[in-house]
Enzyme design. Structure first.
Site, PDB file in Angstrom:
ATOM      1  N   ASP A 235       0.868  -1.184   0.000  1.00 18.83           N
ATOM      2  CA  ASP A 235       0.000   0.000   0.000  1.00 18.83           C
ATOM      3  C   ASP A 235       0.906   1.237   0.000  1.00 18.83           C
ATOM      4  O   ASP A 235       2.133   1.133  -0.126  1.00 18.83           O
ATOM      5  CB  ASP A 235      -1.010  -0.058   1.170  1.00 18.83           C
ATOM      6  CG  ASP A 235      -0.412   0.286   2.529  1.00 18.83           C
ATOM      7  OD1 ASP A 235       0.821   0.480   2.610  1.00 18.83           O
ATOM      8  OD2 ASP A 235      -1.165   0.369   3.518  1.00 18.83           O
TER       9      ASP A 235
ATOM     10  N   CYS B 193       2.961  -3.132   3.926  1.00 13.10           N
ATOM     11  CA  CYS B 193       2.139  -1.958   4.240  1.00 13.10           C
ATOM     12  C   CYS B 193       2.903  -1.177   5.300  1.00 13.10           C
ATOM     13  O   CYS B 193       4.081  -1.457   5.538  1.00 13.10           O
ATOM     14  CB  CYS B 193       0.718  -2.349   4.676  1.00 13.10           C
ATOM     15  SG  CYS B 193       0.567  -3.213   6.242  1.00 13.10           S
TER      16      CYS B 193
HETATM   17  C1  RB5 Z   1      -2.137   2.861   6.302  1.00 13.71           C
HETATM   18  O1  RB5 Z   1      -2.109   4.135   6.845  1.00 13.71           O
HETATM   19  C2  RB5 Z   1      -1.750   1.830   7.345  1.00 13.71           C
HETATM   20  O2  RB5 Z   1      -2.818   1.630   8.192  1.00 13.71           O
HETATM   21  C3  RB5 Z   1      -1.312   0.550   6.695  1.00 13.71           C
HETATM   22  O3  RB5 Z   1      -0.238   0.789   5.850  1.00 13.71           O
HETATM   23  C4  RB5 Z   1      -0.867  -0.566   7.615  1.00 13.71           C
HETATM   24  O4  RB5 Z   1       0.070  -0.115   8.519  1.00 13.71           O
HETATM   25  C5  RB5 Z   1      -1.944  -1.336   8.247  1.00 13.71           C
HETATM   26  O5  RB5 Z   1      -1.746  -2.323   8.954  1.00 13.71           O
END
Ligand code: RB5
Length: 170
Positions: free
Chosen positions: A28, A86
């Site tokens: 992400d 992420c």
């Molecule tokens: C996004 O802001 C964040 O919540 C995501 O990258 C991750 O850390 C979620 O577990």
């Protein structure tokens, strides 16, 4: 005896070299930079082919969508393994582990990465772009790529993990 053994070892190395490993990677917005670094590390391996399913910018996206894309490649057989990233690695590993056939390991150290392959046959590696620096992440990836599943008693346990999928809807 010795020369026969040498031939066998050489044959095995040759066979390993000829086998391509397809890896699908996704992140992400919280780990876009780490994704690029991890891809550089993967390019060190001449026998690894990488598919990047995004995201490609800093615009906010939802990590379950990325987990789904990476894992779809594994489930379909297009990829042998996956790497999901992420901010923390937590959300995307939780999402990945909801998908049948996926064993995602969130790793912040090399020992865990090695054991996730040896004992758990993890087919997805998860890391956090806001948690793990580029240097440690590179070492984690190298170790995770190189380490094989040990099988034996661990195969029985992994089979039991996978059997839990059949009990999910009960
Ligand atoms: C996004 O802001 C964040 O919540 C995501 O990258 C991750 O850390 C979620 O577990």
């Amino acid at each position: 005896f010795f020369s026969l053994n040498c031939v066998k070892i050489r044959t095995n190395i040759h066979a390993e070299k000829e086998e391509l490993m397809n890896i699908t990677i996704g992140s992400d917005h919280g780990a876009v930079d780490l994704k690029e670094e991890v891809k550089m590390v993967l390019h060190e391996f001449s026998d690894i082919q990488v598919t990047d399913v995004g995201t490609f910018g800093k615009e906010s996206v939802d990590y379950p969508d990325i987990a789904e894309k990476v894992c779809a490649d594994i489930v379909s057989g297009k990829a042998d393994r996956g790497i999901v990233l992420c901010g923390t690695g937590i959300g995307i590993s939780i999402a990945a582990n909801k998908i049948n056939g996926i064993r995602a390991a969130l790793c912040t150290d090399v020992y865990s990465a090695i054991m996730s392959r040896k004992h758990n046959d993890a087919n997805v590696l998860a890391m956090g772009g806001r948690v793990t620096g580029i240097g440690p992440a590179g070492e984690i990836v190298r170790a995770w790529i190189r380490t094989a599943f040990e099988g034996g008693r661990h195969a029985r346990r992994v089979d039991k993990i996978m059997a839990l999928e059949q009990k999910k809807d009960r």
